[in-house]
Write a protein that holds these residues in place. Structure first.
Motif, PDB file in Angstrom:
ATOM      1  N   SER A 190     -40.894  -4.980   0.825  1.00  0.00           N
ATOM      2  CA  SER A 190     -39.823  -4.577  -0.086  1.00  0.00           C
ATOM      3  C   SER A 190     -38.880  -3.586   0.580  1.00  0.00           C
ATOM      4  CB  SER A 190     -40.412  -3.927  -1.338  1.00  0.00           C
ATOM      5  OG  SER A 190     -41.174  -4.869  -2.070  1.00  0.00           O
ATOM      6  N   PHE A 191     -37.600  -3.678   0.212  1.00  0.00           N
ATOM      7  CA  PHE A 191     -36.616  -2.702   0.672  1.00  0.00           C
ATOM      8  C   PHE A 191     -35.717  -2.311  -0.486  1.00  0.00           C
ATOM      9  CE2 PHE A 191     -34.465  -6.769   1.501  1.00  0.00           C
ATOM     10  CZ  PHE A 191     -33.201  -6.552   0.970  1.00  0.00           C
ATOM     11  N   THR A 192     -35.180  -1.085  -0.420  1.00  0.00           N
ATOM     12  CA  THR A 192     -34.220  -0.600  -1.413  1.00  0.00           C
ATOM     13  C   THR A 192     -33.126   0.175  -0.703  1.00  0.00           C
ATOM     14  OG1 THR A 192     -35.424   1.466  -1.793  1.00  0.00           O
ATOM     15  CG2 THR A 192     -35.959  -0.374  -3.249  1.00  0.00           C
ATOM     16  N   ASP A 193     -31.967   0.238  -1.329  1.00  0.00           N
ATOM     17  CA  ASP A 193     -30.848   1.063  -0.877  1.00  0.00           C
ATOM     18  C   ASP A 193     -30.331   0.719   0.513  1.00  0.00           C
ATOM     19  OD1 ASP A 193     -30.788   2.493  -3.284  1.00  0.00           O
ATOM     20  OD2 ASP A 193     -32.390   3.806  -2.580  1.00  0.00           O
ATOM     21  N   PHE A 194     -30.283  -0.580   0.849  1.00  0.00           N
ATOM     22  CA  PHE A 194     -29.628  -1.030   2.066  1.00  0.00           C
ATOM     23  C   PHE A 194     -28.392  -1.814   1.655  1.00  0.00           C
ATOM     24  CE2 PHE A 194     -33.751  -0.108   3.820  1.00  0.00           C
ATOM     25  CZ  PHE A 194     -33.455   0.376   5.086  1.00  0.00           C
ATOM     26  N   VAL A 195     -27.230  -1.462   2.206  1.00  0.00           N
ATOM     27  CA  VAL A 195     -25.984  -2.107   1.805  1.00  0.00           C
ATOM     28  C   VAL A 195     -25.540  -3.194   2.772  1.00  0.00           C
ATOM     29  CG1 VAL A 195     -25.169  -0.119   0.496  1.00  0.00           C
ATOM     30  CG2 VAL A 195     -24.550  -0.343   2.903  1.00  0.00           C
ATOM     31  N   LYS A 196     -26.200  -3.313   3.921  1.00  0.00           N
ATOM     32  CA  LYS A 196     -25.865  -4.363   4.875  1.00  0.00           C
ATOM     33  C   LYS A 196     -27.150  -4.948   5.441  1.00  0.00           C
ATOM     34  CE  LYS A 196     -23.153  -5.540   8.924  1.00  0.00           C
ATOM     35  NZ  LYS A 196     -22.240  -5.096   9.967  1.00  0.00           N
ATOM     36  N   LEU A 197     -27.186  -6.293   5.489  1.00  0.00           N
ATOM     37  CA  LEU A 197     -28.338  -6.992   6.044  1.00  0.00           C
ATOM     38  C   LEU A 197     -27.892  -7.760   7.278  1.00  0.00           C
ATOM     39  CD1 LEU A 197     -29.804  -8.486   2.737  1.00  0.00           C
ATOM     40  CD2 LEU A 197     -30.276  -6.254   3.786  1.00  0.00           C
ATOM     41  N   VAL A 198     -28.696  -7.693   8.350  1.00  0.00           N
ATOM     42  CA  VAL A 198     -28.375  -8.380   9.596  1.00  0.00           C
ATOM     43  C   VAL A 198     -29.592  -9.191  10.023  1.00  0.00           C
ATOM     44  CG1 VAL A 198     -27.709  -8.117  12.017  1.00  0.00           C
ATOM     45  CG2 VAL A 198     -26.809  -6.530  10.298  1.00  0.00           C
ATOM     46  N   GLY A 199     -29.370 -10.495  10.222  1.00  0.00           N
ATOM     47  CA  GLY A 199     -30.452 -11.370  10.650  1.00  0.00           C
ATOM     48  C   GLY A 199     -30.859 -11.124  12.088  1.00  0.00           C
ATOM     49  N   GLY A 200     -31.944 -11.772  12.469  1.00  0.00           N
ATOM     50  CA  GLY A 200     -32.471 -11.595  13.815  1.00  0.00           C
ATOM     51  C   GLY A 200     -32.072 -12.714  14.754  1.00  0.00           C
TER      52      GLY A 200
END
Length: 176
Positions: A52-62
């Protein structure tokens, strides 16, 4: 719980293990490694490969294949696919979505709303279902043969750009 305290911090998921929750702060970016399954099921919150994650505004794939899903009724900032043939299933609200170096598949459901959709270097496929007008900021294909299937052209605010590609052929399907 793991707290990322830097206001504009960035966290690569391989940097941690054995945690149940990753908590970002401010303009935090969460970056996956290799192949990843992303599920956004809360505002700026969700799971990455079961963590689980919270409070991330940008996601970057691998570097591998990434699968991004944004559920109805929730929002996330920008999504960048990284390398691999990535999939994006958007039924909630997302910022700009950028594909990677391989063929990417963008599917925007009737409740989906996004910033710019930008294809990568592969043969990208964009499928946009009907819904409210002005839900997609723009669509820009990449350098290869891209397909845009859209049921109602009014869902896109700005132009649809096929991208460059010389002899490559882009396909546009308007079904509405």
């Amino acid at each position: 719980t793991f707290n990322l305290t830097a206001t504009d911090g960035s966290l690569l998921i391989t940097d941690i293990s054995g945690f149940e929750l990753i908590d970002g702060v401010g303009n935090a970016t969460l970056t996956g490694d290799s192949a990843n399954t992303w599920l956004v099921n809360g505002n700026n919150a969700g799971t990455l490969n079961g963590i689980s994650f919270t409070d991330f505004v940008k996601l970057v794939g691998g570097n591998g294949i990434d699968s991004f899903t944004v559920n109805t009724g929730v929002s996330i900032g920008d999504i960048s696919g990284g390398n691999g043939a990535n999939t994006y299933a958007i039924n909630g609200t997302a910022g700009a979505i950028t594909g990677g170096v391989d063929a990417d598949t963008f599917t925007i459901g009737t409740a989906g709303k996004t910033g710019a959709l930008v294809g990568g270097a592969g043969d990208d496929v964009f499928t946009i279902t009907s819904g409210a007008a002005n839900r997609i900021a723009s669509i820009s294909g990449g350098d290869d043969n891209d397909t845009v299937a859209i049921s109602d052209v009014e869902v896109v605010t700005d132009p649809i750009d096929a991208g460059s590609g010389g002899t490559n052929k882009d396909i546009f399907e308007f079904t509405g």
